[in-house]
Write a protein that holds these residues in place. Structure first.
Motif, PDB file in Angstrom:
ATOM      1  N   SER A 134       0.830  -1.213   0.000  1.00  0.00           N
ATOM      2  CA  SER A 134       0.000   0.000   0.000  1.00  0.00           C
ATOM      3  C   SER A 134       0.858   1.252   0.000  1.00  0.00           C
ATOM      4  CB  SER A 134      -0.922   0.014   1.227  1.00  0.00           C
ATOM      5  OG  SER A 134      -1.893  -0.993   1.155  1.00  0.00           O
ATOM      6  N   TYR A 139      -7.099  -3.152  13.911  1.00  0.00           N
ATOM      7  CA  TYR A 139      -7.115  -2.970  12.462  1.00  0.00           C
ATOM      8  C   TYR A 139      -6.160  -3.988  11.832  1.00  0.00           C
ATOM      9  CZ  TYR A 139      -9.142   1.598  13.609  1.00  0.00           C
ATOM     10  OH  TYR A 139      -9.934   2.607  14.095  1.00  0.00           O
ATOM     11  N   TRP A 193      -4.344  -4.803   8.308  1.00  0.00           N
ATOM     12  CA  TRP A 193      -4.057  -4.131   7.031  1.00  0.00           C
ATOM     13  C   TRP A 193      -2.994  -4.936   6.269  1.00  0.00           C
ATOM     14  CZ3 TRP A 193      -3.100   1.880   6.722  1.00  0.00           C
ATOM     15  CH2 TRP A 193      -2.948   2.253   5.380  1.00  0.00           C
ATOM     16  N   TYR A 205      -8.984  -4.363   6.490  1.00  0.00           N
ATOM     17  CA  TYR A 205      -8.843  -3.591   5.266  1.00  0.00           C
ATOM     18  C   TYR A 205      -8.589  -4.535   4.090  1.00  0.00           C
ATOM     19  CZ  TYR A 205      -8.438   0.747   7.953  1.00  0.00           C
ATOM     20  OH  TYR A 205      -8.677   1.817   8.768  1.00  0.00           O
ATOM     21  N   TYR A 227     -11.390  -8.730  -0.561  1.00  0.00           N
ATOM     22  CA  TYR A 227     -12.473  -8.850   0.424  1.00  0.00           C
ATOM     23  C   TYR A 227     -13.104 -10.240   0.342  1.00  0.00           C
ATOM     24  CZ  TYR A 227     -17.269  -8.121   2.229  1.00  0.00           C
ATOM     25  OH  TYR A 227     -18.464  -8.245   2.889  1.00  0.00           O
ATOM     26  N   GLU A 266     -13.443  -2.936   5.439  1.00  0.00           N
ATOM     27  CA  GLU A 266     -13.361  -1.623   4.794  1.00  0.00           C
ATOM     28  C   GLU A 266     -12.273  -1.635   3.734  1.00  0.00           C
ATOM     29  OE1 GLU A 266     -12.849   1.488   7.653  1.00  0.00           O
ATOM     30  OE2 GLU A 266     -14.607   0.885   8.857  1.00  0.00           O
ATOM     31  N   LYS A 267     -12.359  -0.678   2.823  1.00  0.00           N
ATOM     32  CA  LYS A 267     -11.346  -0.578   1.774  1.00  0.00           C
ATOM     33  C   LYS A 267     -10.063   0.016   2.350  1.00  0.00           C
ATOM     34  CE  LYS A 267     -10.979   0.625  -3.130  1.00  0.00           C
ATOM     35  NZ  LYS A 267      -9.626   0.193  -3.116  1.00  0.00           N
ATOM     36  N   ASN A 268      -8.928  -0.446   1.826  1.00  0.00           N
ATOM     37  CA  ASN A 268      -7.627   0.093   2.250  1.00  0.00           C
ATOM     38  C   ASN A 268      -7.606   1.612   2.183  1.00  0.00           C
ATOM     39  OD1 ASN A 268      -6.484  -2.390   2.537  1.00  0.00           O
ATOM     40  ND2 ASN A 268      -4.810  -2.043   1.135  1.00  0.00           N
TER      41      ASN A 268
END
Length: 476
Positions: free
Chosen positions: A13, A384, A386, A417, A424, A452-454
């Motif tokens: 990311s 979270y 990620w 994320y 997903y 949730e989206k990154n």
């Protein structure tokens, strides 16, 4: 308390080239570098991956990932000296695991695939060992020739060592057997045909101990050498990660849209600490550097024959303990939560049950309960996740994450994320496989689990992609 758990996707990311593909592209470039051209730069390492072409239409397009990498980082400052190139070339050539992965590069696209290929290799090693053991039941001296199934001889139990062509080729890469071209006969003459696809295979003598009238194949010695070769491969990989971990930003990153108190990292890089000034990071699979303790192996040893040989050095859990990484994970948090909840229940039940207590004692008990609940609030928060695949290879960690809440007590909300809709989809499949649909559905209904989206790092920091140069390969 807000906890962030990061996997390889967190680095991606941030447009850091830490994918398995990135590593192999760079190593291939090093292997083929013309040393007369001098030092290698960032473009020399990854230029092969900058542009892609549709073979049918001839249409070309730039790799968006590296367009952002070049926009964010001072890539021009990355350099590998000629001496370092020479050293890496020699290490790559000699390392059996690298040669194995390089040969299977099309089959390996992610670090999960990488782990699966190690397991596949170990299963083939086990198959060789078992056949050698069977052969010794009826012979004192090992026949070094290995016969490919359905080619030379029909396999009879214990009478001939016979493996599939695929397994033979794999074991050659691991240097447990070697091959030579078969002689081809024409009339009274025989000659070697370099274009022949047929080989004769032989067990490498290095692992055979010779005695008078008998010999012994040393399986432990063979495994020890493969362990040493894996350690050498990790050293090569560590050099690569160090190169990525020193890449300096050419821009200043904004703060993330989430507040984080603690980070647990499955990565070997210190990306979060470098870019967001948080020192409280724990590295679950070790950390790169001059004193690296990188964990790189399989999730578990499933092969029963290898269990008998105690080949646990290839497993991540053995390496984590041996290399002293932070394998406790959320244990301390969970232990503290359990302790507080038990104390709250104890004092609550004590206050109700002990009717003889006066108002002053009850007030004191209630004050104790109040303090405990405040202490529990300090631990509560959000976890979270990620950039972690949530794959079965980290099953124990995933189960630990989803044990932070109890039926009556919500301690943490979990936010996962996902980079894309497909990610997903895969995350949900993996959770259903590991936790079961009942638990996943319960957590979704209670609002304890969210997807949730990154966060888009480029968008958050207003970074636009730049054009990439077209690199002409300088092969040796």
């Amino acid at each position: 308390m807000n906890i962030l758990i990061v996997g390889n996707g967190f680095d991606l990311s941030h447009y850091l080239p830490t994918k398995y593909d990135h590593f192999m592209v760079a190593m291939d470039a090093i292997e083929n570098w013309d040393e007369s051209q001098g030092d290698m730069r960032f473009d020399d390492l990854f230029g092969k991956d900058y542009w892609h072409k549709n073979d049918k239409t001839g249409e070309e397009w730039q790799n968006s990932f590296f367009q952002h990498t070049k926009a964010m980082y001072k890539t021009d400052e990355i350099k590998i000296s000629v001496d370092q190139v020479k050293e890496l070339k020699a290490q790559l050539k000699e390392n059996v695991w690298y040669q194995y992965f390089s040969d299977h590069v099309r089959e390996v696209k992610t670090w999960i695939d990488f782990e699966n290929k190690i397991e596949d290799a170990l299963d083939s090693v086990s198959e060789l060992f078992q056949q050698i053991s069977d052969y010794y039941l009826g012979h004192d001296v090992l026949s070094c020739e290995v016969s490919p199934i359905n080619f030379k001889k029909q396999k009879f139990f214990g009478e001939v060592i016979s493996l599939s062509e695929r397994v033979c080729q794999l074991l050659c890469l691991l240097n447990l057997i070697h091959k030579k071209k078969d002689n081809i006969k024409k009339g009274d003459y025989s000659f070697d045909d370099d274009n022949s696809n047929f080989f004769t295979y032989f067990i490498v003598n290095e692992n055979v101990k010779k005695f008078t009238n008998y010999d012994v194949y040393d399986q432990n010695k063979a495994l020890e050498r493969l362990n040493d070769e894996l350690a050498s491969f990790i050293e090569i990989f560590n050099k690569y990660i160090i190169l990525i971990d020193i890449m300096e930003l050419d821009v200043k990153f904004c703060k993330l849209p989430i507040l984080i108190d603690k980070v647990y990292s499955f990565n070997y890089t210190n990306t979060f600490g470098r870019f967001y000034d948080l020192t409280d990071s724990q590295f679950l699979h070790g950390k790169s550097g001059l004193t690296q303790n990188i964990v790189l192996g399989i999730s578990d040893l499933k092969n029963e024959y290898l269990k008998k040989l105690k080949a646990y050095g290839f497993t991540k859990y053995h390496q984590k303990i041996f290399k002293n990484t932070n394998y406790k994970f959320l244990y301390e948090n969970l232990a503290k939560i359990n302790e507080i909840i038990e104390n709250i229940e104890f004092w609550s039940n004590s206050t109700i049950a002990d009717t003889w207590k006066n108002s002053e004692q009850i007030s004191s008990d209630q004050h104790t309960i109040h303090l405990l609940r405040n202490e529990l609030k300090e631990i509560k928060g959000c976890i979270y996740i990620w950039g972690h695949s949530l794959d079965i290879s980290d099953e124990n960690y995933i189960k630990e994450i989803f044990s932070v809440n109890f039926e009556k007590h919500k301690n943490f909300e979990i936010v996962i994320y996902s980079f894309s809709q497909q990610a997903y989809f895969d995350h949900l499949c993996n959770l259903l496989h590991i936790l079961g649909k009942e638990k996943v559905e319960l957590w979704m209904k209670k609002g304890w689990l969210k997807f949730e989206k990154n966060p888009d790092i480029a968008e958050i920091n207003g970074i636009k992609p730049v054009d990439l140069p077209k690199i002409i390969a300088k092969a040796s």
